[in-house]
Design a protein around this motif. Structure first.
Motif, PDB file in Angstrom:
ATOM      1  N   LYS A 291      -2.922   0.749  -4.077  1.00 59.99           N
ATOM      2  CA  LYS A 291      -2.629  -0.574  -3.536  1.00 59.99           C
ATOM      3  C   LYS A 291      -2.096  -1.463  -4.664  1.00 59.99           C
ATOM      4  O   LYS A 291      -2.477  -1.309  -5.817  1.00 59.99           O
TER       5      LYS A 291
ATOM      6  N   THR B  36      -8.708  12.765  -0.905  1.00 62.53           N
ATOM      7  CA  THR B  36      -7.718  11.768  -0.497  1.00 62.53           C
ATOM      8  C   THR B  36      -7.555  10.717  -1.596  1.00 62.53           C
ATOM      9  O   THR B  36      -8.496  10.439  -2.350  1.00 62.53           O
TER      10      THR B  36
ATOM     11  N   ASP C  54       1.209   5.446   0.745  1.00 66.85           N
ATOM     12  CA  ASP C  54       0.688   6.373   1.743  1.00 66.85           C
ATOM     13  C   ASP C  54      -0.621   6.987   1.270  1.00 66.85           C
ATOM     14  O   ASP C  54      -0.793   7.291   0.083  1.00 66.85           O
ATOM     15  N   LYS C  55      -1.554   7.183   2.195  1.00 73.76           N
ATOM     16  CA  LYS C  55      -2.784   7.896   1.876  1.00 73.76           C
ATOM     17  C   LYS C  55      -2.473   9.392   1.859  1.00 73.76           C
ATOM     18  O   LYS C  55      -2.007   9.963   2.848  1.00 73.76           O
ATOM     19  N   GLU C  56      -2.692  10.016   0.718  1.00 75.76           N
ATOM     20  CA  GLU C  56      -2.369  11.429   0.553  1.00 75.76           C
ATOM     21  C   GLU C  56      -3.655  12.259   0.578  1.00 75.76           C
ATOM     22  O   GLU C  56      -4.672  11.870   0.010  1.00 75.76           O
TER      23      GLU C  56
ATOM     24  N   ARG D 280       0.833  -1.193   0.000  1.00 79.39           N
ATOM     25  CA  ARG D 280       0.000   0.000   0.000  1.00 79.39           C
ATOM     26  C   ARG D 280       0.872   1.249   0.000  1.00 79.39           C
ATOM     27  O   ARG D 280       1.875   1.322   0.701  1.00 79.39           O
TER      28      ARG D 280
ATOM     29  N   GLN E 202      -5.184   6.853  -2.556  1.00 78.88           N
ATOM     30  CA  GLN E 202      -4.267   5.810  -2.114  1.00 78.88           C
ATOM     31  C   GLN E 202      -4.154   4.744  -3.199  1.00 78.88           C
ATOM     32  O   GLN E 202      -5.129   4.423  -3.879  1.00 78.88           O
TER      33      GLN E 202
END
Length: 214
Positions: free
Chosen positions: A91, A87, A75-77, A73, A89
């Motif tokens: 994967k 947001t 990073d969630k930005e 995964r 992300q």
């Protein structure tokens, strides 16, 4: 790239011809391994990290089958767009299957050649507050060949150095890569292994994990 692939095939076919049985080197090709993996790209920083489960089964003195599955995964930005929180992300869930041939080139090292197939699936999800989420996914099929040496550096420390080439045809750029690893055997069954794979688009994948050999 055609010249590179031809050279790898030639090396894999010619190098083992004068070899002896690899069992004398006490290198196990039957194992289960759990890793932490971190993928990055020079100039772009962190890309993704997560867990990876892999295994191999050695048979008929000189052959192995192997496979792996990873859950990575990014990073969630988050960012602000017109007053709304946005947001995203990424994967990545690649899995692979392969077959290998190994044979001794002395009393401490084996020459190893492996062929593998990888299904690489990416999912990109993005959300905007009050508007919900959406996303898209893509997948790539990649075939690869790698060849090189695995051997004892000391009685407990085993290293490998492979050179490989992977290509998935249309939509996938062919890549030359190096795969390097070190495993320290705590005892006959358990070991700690660290590895790094680097390719010609500057992507680097570092792994650190525990291996149980049988």
């Amino acid at each position: 790239m055609k010249k590179t692939l031809a050279a790898l095939l030639l090396a894999g076919a010619v190098a083992p011809l004068a070899a002896q049985a690899s069992q004398s080197n006490d290198i196990s090709y039957t194992y289960v391994q759990l890793d932490y993996a971190n993928m990055s790209q020079s100039g772009h920083g962190f890309v993704a990290d997560g867990g990876s489960l892999s295994g191999s089964y050695g048979f008929a003195d000189h052959f192995q089958v192997f496979g792996s599955y990873s859950n990575l995964r990014g990073d969630k930005e988050s960012m602000q767009v017109l007053g709304y929180t946005f947001t995203e992300q990424t994967k990545n869930h690649p899995w692979s299957l392969g077959v290998g041939y190994f044979t001794a080139i002395g009393n401490r090292a084996d020459w190893v050649t492996q062929l593998s197939y990888t299904r690489d699936r990416f999912t990109h999800r993005f959300c905007m507050a009050s508007y919900g989420c959406d996303g898209f996914s893509n997948r790539f099929d990649v075939g690869a060949i790698q060849t090189g040496i695995m051997g004892h550096i000391t009685d407990r420390l085993i290293g490998n150095a492979y050179l490989g080439y992977g290509n998935g045809g249309h939509g996938v750029t062919g890549k030359v890569y190096g795969d390097f690893g070190l495993m320290y055997a705590v005892n006959h069954t358990w070991g700690v292994r660290a590895g790094v794979m680097v390719n010609n688009d500057s992507t680097e994948t570092f792994t650190l994990g525990v291996r149980a050999s049988f």
